[in-house]
Motif scaffolding. Sequence first.
Motif, PDB file in Angstrom:
ATOM      1  N   GLU A  72       0.829  -1.209   0.000  1.00  0.00           N
ATOM      2  CA  GLU A  72       0.000   0.000   0.000  1.00  0.00           C
ATOM      3  C   GLU A  72       0.859   1.253   0.000  1.00  0.00           C
ATOM      4  O   GLU A  72       1.816   1.360   0.769  1.00  0.00           O
ATOM      5  N   THR A  73       0.523   2.177  -0.870  1.00  0.00           N
ATOM      6  CA  THR A  73       0.984   3.560  -0.747  1.00  0.00           C
ATOM      7  C   THR A  73      -0.245   4.441  -0.845  1.00  0.00           C
ATOM      8  O   THR A  73      -0.968   4.395  -1.848  1.00  0.00           O
ATOM      9  N   SER A  74      -0.500   5.216   0.198  1.00  0.00           N
ATOM     10  CA  SER A  74      -1.673   6.080   0.244  1.00  0.00           C
ATOM     11  C   SER A  74      -1.269   7.481   0.665  1.00  0.00           C
ATOM     12  O   SER A  74      -0.406   7.660   1.532  1.00  0.00           O
TER      13      SER A  74
ATOM     14  N   SER B 250      -4.531   6.326  -3.637  1.00  0.00           N
ATOM     15  CA  SER B 250      -3.938   5.108  -3.092  1.00  0.00           C
ATOM     16  C   SER B 250      -3.718   4.077  -4.190  1.00  0.00           C
ATOM     17  O   SER B 250      -4.487   4.004  -5.156  1.00  0.00           O
ATOM     18  N   THR B 251      -2.685   3.256  -4.012  1.00  0.00           N
ATOM     19  CA  THR B 251      -2.489   2.100  -4.877  1.00  0.00           C
ATOM     20  C   THR B 251      -3.526   1.019  -4.602  1.00  0.00           C
ATOM     21  O   THR B 251      -3.669   0.093  -5.400  1.00  0.00           O
ATOM     22  N   CYS B 252      -4.238   1.111  -3.482  1.00  0.00           N
ATOM     23  CA  CYS B 252      -5.264   0.134  -3.105  1.00  0.00           C
ATOM     24  C   CYS B 252      -6.635   0.780  -3.288  1.00  0.00           C
ATOM     25  O   CYS B 252      -7.015   1.665  -2.495  1.00  0.00           O
TER      26      CYS B 252
ATOM     27  N   ARG C 292      -9.025   1.638  -0.378  1.00  0.00           N
ATOM     28  CA  ARG C 292      -8.607   2.573   0.661  1.00  0.00           C
ATOM     29  C   ARG C 292      -9.105   3.994   0.414  1.00  0.00           C
ATOM     30  O   ARG C 292      -9.040   4.850   1.287  1.00  0.00           O
TER      31      ARG C 292
END
Length: 298
Positions: free
Chosen positions: A200-202, A217-219, A222
Amino acid sequence: MPEWMLGYFKRRSISFANGDTDTRTHVCWLQSRNFTIDLRLPVDEEQVAAKARRDYSAAELRAMGNYEGWVADSVWDGETLSWQNEKALQLHGRWQEPAYLKRVGNCMMEFCPSNVYVEDWRLQPSQPGPLIGLRLLQETNLSTGEQYSRDGGLIICGDYAALVLARPEAISDKSDNALREKAEQAVGDAAALAQLFNFETSVASGSLAQGYTVELSTCPERQGQTLLSLDGFSTTANSRELTQRIAQQDGRDIERRFVIDTLEASCAFPQFTQTSAQANQWFERERETLCRYTQPCY
């Protein structure tokens, strides 16, 4: 890092040696004293909507496989910035060159040694606020006692914050396929996709008082959630580390151990830089035409 490099920058443009320029990709750079968090996503309408992993199409998985997010130690030699010990969503390093950096006002220009691109970064406006940088070292499942190394980091800089949680285990497949190809080939395989995207990067906005809400976010799941709880932190005996106990949505209680990069109660994040008295006199003298159409630009 020098004071003028601290805070949250968004990329306004990247221009390449072939004459092309991109002004649309979301690119976020958050800088602590000694490490960087970076996030790169397509425009909003091309980001993949949240759903169960097994339900993503091959095209959606390829799109997510092109997302970028990473954390790395920053090394500044007074002229160039380079990065070491990178932990990234991508399985190969996409950005290999150091950066020549110069800042004027809220604009920070980045030139690479090969001259294949130049990037224009803008410091995002923020009220004076905390500058906090924590590097993640370890997670412990408090229910089972299982411990595992997990790299990552948390940066809080005034009105903004970013979190990276790297994969606890490296991808074992050593083939040359990039993440996008591996994701595409794993369509419908929830277990394989869980391993590939267990990163995760947020990036979020808010405050220490009210918390921070994820904006990018990469997710996909999120988006719009709280970045992380700001409760449950305690110092360790050596005062160089912090631990945080968190109740997860799946019922697990975990403890994260961070090493402190910086804990500063207030940082200014000014939109201006200093120049000479002579230059200021020139600016004031010529203001009538210099400032004809000027406005803040982020």
